[in-house]
Motif scaffolding. Sequence first.
Motif, PDB file in Angstrom:
ATOM      1  N   GLU A 161       0.840  -1.174   0.000  1.00 23.54           N
ATOM      2  CA  GLU A 161       0.000   0.000   0.000  1.00 23.54           C
ATOM      3  C   GLU A 161       0.884   1.236   0.000  1.00 23.54           C
ATOM      4  OE1 GLU A 161      -2.973   2.058   3.110  1.00 23.54           O
ATOM      5  OE2 GLU A 161      -3.258  -0.072   2.724  1.00 23.54           O
ATOM      6  N   ASP A 162       0.554   2.205  -0.840  1.00 17.24           N
ATOM      7  CA  ASP A 162       1.326   3.433  -0.962  1.00 17.24           C
ATOM      8  C   ASP A 162       0.767   4.476  -0.005  1.00 17.24           C
ATOM      9  OD1 ASP A 162       2.788   5.621  -1.695  1.00 17.24           O
ATOM     10  OD2 ASP A 162       2.019   5.753  -3.730  1.00 17.24           O
ATOM     11  N   SER A 163       1.431   4.706   1.118  1.00 16.94           N
ATOM     12  CA  SER A 163       0.931   5.650   2.111  1.00 16.94           C
ATOM     13  C   SER A 163       1.051   7.099   1.655  1.00 16.94           C
ATOM     14  CB  SER A 163       1.659   5.459   3.438  1.00 16.94           C
ATOM     15  OG  SER A 163       3.032   5.743   3.278  1.00 16.94           O
ATOM     16  N   SER A 164       1.872   7.403   0.640  1.00 17.09           N
ATOM     17  CA  SER A 164       1.993   8.779   0.163  1.00 17.09           C
ATOM     18  C   SER A 164       0.695   9.256  -0.475  1.00 17.09           C
ATOM     19  CB  SER A 164       3.146   8.911  -0.831  1.00 17.09           C
ATOM     20  OG  SER A 164       2.880   8.164  -1.998  1.00 17.09           O
ATOM     21  N   ALA A 165      -0.110   8.350  -1.027  1.00 18.64           N
ATOM     22  CA  ALA A 165      -1.384   8.737  -1.637  1.00 18.64           C
ATOM     23  C   ALA A 165      -2.361   9.237  -0.585  1.00 18.64           C
ATOM     24  CB  ALA A 165      -1.982   7.558  -2.395  1.00 18.64           C
ATOM     25  N   ASP A 166      -2.227   8.808   0.673  1.00 18.41           N
ATOM     26  CA  ASP A 166      -3.126   9.235   1.730  1.00 18.41           C
ATOM     27  C   ASP A 166      -2.988  10.718   2.044  1.00 18.41           C
ATOM     28  OD1 ASP A 166      -3.979   6.636   1.916  1.00 18.41           O
ATOM     29  OD2 ASP A 166      -2.671   6.151   3.590  1.00 18.41           O
ATOM     30  N   SER A 167      -1.855  11.329   1.714  1.00 19.43           N
ATOM     31  CA  SER A 167      -1.633  12.725   2.061  1.00 19.43           C
ATOM     32  C   SER A 167      -1.879  13.684   0.904  1.00 19.43           C
ATOM     33  CB  SER A 167      -0.216  12.909   2.600  1.00 19.43           C
ATOM     34  OG  SER A 167       0.726  12.514   1.637  1.00 19.43           O
ATOM     35  N   VAL A 168      -2.400  13.197  -0.215  1.00 19.89           N
ATOM     36  CA  VAL A 168      -2.713  14.062  -1.351  1.00 19.89           C
ATOM     37  C   VAL A 168      -3.990  14.837  -1.054  1.00 19.89           C
ATOM     38  CG1 VAL A 168      -3.389  14.112  -3.785  1.00 19.89           C
ATOM     39  CG2 VAL A 168      -1.608  12.541  -3.025  1.00 19.89           C
ATOM     40  N   ILE A 169      -3.974  16.155  -1.326  1.00 23.20           N
ATOM     41  CA  ILE A 169      -5.175  16.976  -1.192  1.00 23.20           C
ATOM     42  C   ILE A 169      -5.470  17.590  -2.551  1.00 23.20           C
ATOM     43  CG2 ILE A 169      -6.222  19.007  -0.138  1.00 23.20           C
ATOM     44  CD1 ILE A 169      -4.527  18.497   2.329  1.00 23.20           C
ATOM     45  N   TRP A 170      -6.625  17.253  -3.094  1.00 25.38           N
ATOM     46  CA  TRP A 170      -7.096  17.829  -4.355  1.00 25.38           C
ATOM     47  C   TRP A 170      -7.834  19.105  -3.969  1.00 25.38           C
ATOM     48  CZ3 TRP A 170      -5.459  15.310  -8.648  1.00 25.38           C
ATOM     49  CH2 TRP A 170      -4.969  14.021  -8.460  1.00 25.38           C
ATOM     50  N   ASN A 171      -7.265  20.267  -4.316  1.00 16.89           N
ATOM     51  CA  ASN A 171      -7.730  21.552  -3.810  1.00 16.89           C
ATOM     52  C   ASN A 171      -8.440  22.346  -4.907  1.00 16.89           C
ATOM     53  OD1 ASN A 171      -8.103  23.775  -2.206  1.00 16.89           O
ATOM     54  ND2 ASN A 171      -5.984  24.420  -2.225  1.00 16.89           N
ATOM     55  N   PHE A 172      -9.712  22.668  -4.663  1.00 10.88           N
ATOM     56  CA  PHE A 172     -10.511  23.488  -5.575  1.00 10.88           C
ATOM     57  C   PHE A 172     -11.145  24.619  -4.753  1.00 10.88           C
ATOM     58  CE2 PHE A 172     -10.450  19.158  -7.173  1.00 10.88           C
ATOM     59  CZ  PHE A 172     -10.068  19.337  -8.492  1.00 10.88           C
ATOM     60  N   PRO A 173     -10.330  25.593  -4.294  1.00 10.88           N
ATOM     61  CA  PRO A 173     -10.809  26.577  -3.328  1.00 10.88           C
ATOM     62  C   PRO A 173     -11.871  27.536  -3.869  1.00 10.88           C
ATOM     63  CG  PRO A 173      -8.630  27.184  -4.092  1.00 10.88           C
ATOM     64  CD  PRO A 173      -8.933  25.818  -4.660  1.00 10.88           C
ATOM     65  N   ASN A 174     -11.900  27.788  -5.178  1.00 11.60           N
ATOM     66  CA  ASN A 174     -12.823  28.770  -5.736  1.00 11.60           C
ATOM     67  C   ASN A 174     -13.896  28.158  -6.623  1.00 11.60           C
ATOM     68  OD1 ASN A 174     -11.365  30.929  -4.536  1.00 11.60           O
ATOM     69  ND2 ASN A 174      -9.843  30.727  -6.140  1.00 11.60           N
ATOM     70  N   ALA A 175     -13.938  26.845  -6.725  1.00  9.60           N
ATOM     71  CA  ALA A 175     -14.909  26.188  -7.604  1.00  9.60           C
ATOM     72  C   ALA A 175     -16.316  26.269  -7.010  1.00  9.60           C
ATOM     73  CB  ALA A 175     -14.529  24.728  -7.805  1.00  9.60           C
ATOM     74  N   SER A 176     -17.317  26.398  -7.898  1.00  5.14           N
ATOM     75  CA  SER A 176     -18.705  26.368  -7.439  1.00  5.14           C
ATOM     76  C   SER A 176     -19.296  24.968  -7.598  1.00  5.14           C
ATOM     77  CB  SER A 176     -19.547  27.390  -8.191  1.00  5.14           C
ATOM     78  OG  SER A 176     -19.526  27.118  -9.579  1.00  5.14           O
ATOM     79  N   SER A 177     -18.692  24.154  -8.479  1.00  8.20           N
ATOM     80  CA  SER A 177     -19.109  22.755  -8.609  1.00  8.20           C
ATOM     81  C   SER A 177     -17.918  21.909  -9.054  1.00  8.20           C
ATOM     82  CB  SER A 177     -20.269  22.598  -9.590  1.00  8.20           C
ATOM     83  OG  SER A 177     -19.863  22.913 -10.903  1.00  8.20           O
ATOM     84  N   VAL A 178     -17.887  20.678  -8.573  1.00  5.48           N
ATOM     85  CA  VAL A 178     -16.832  19.724  -8.921  1.00  5.48           C
ATOM     86  C   VAL A 178     -17.497  18.374  -9.159  1.00  5.48           C
ATOM     87  CG1 VAL A 178     -14.760  18.510  -8.126  1.00  5.48           C
ATOM     88  CG2 VAL A 178     -15.078  20.919  -7.557  1.00  5.48           C
TER      89      VAL A 178
END
Length: 71
Positions: free
Chosen positions: A1-18
């Motif tokens: 298991e790749d523990s580095s993937a657990d710390s990824v944050i997909w950031n969309f601070p200004n989006a109105s929909s995702v």
Amino acid sequence: EDSSADSVIWNFPNASSVSVTSSLPGSLLAPSAAVSLIDVNIDGDVFARSLDYRAWSTQSARFTAQIPCLG
């Protein structure tokens, strides 16, 4: 298991929909957005204004939040 993937944050601070169309490693941060997750997996937390989540499977796990306080 790749523990580095657990710390990824997909950031969309200004989006109105995702709309997520494929599985994501990590967490999704979209505090102002209406987020749609349909038939995908996400391996972290979701922070959103609203959430439409229709999974083909559901898994849960216990977690402990740790918020660092910088003074």
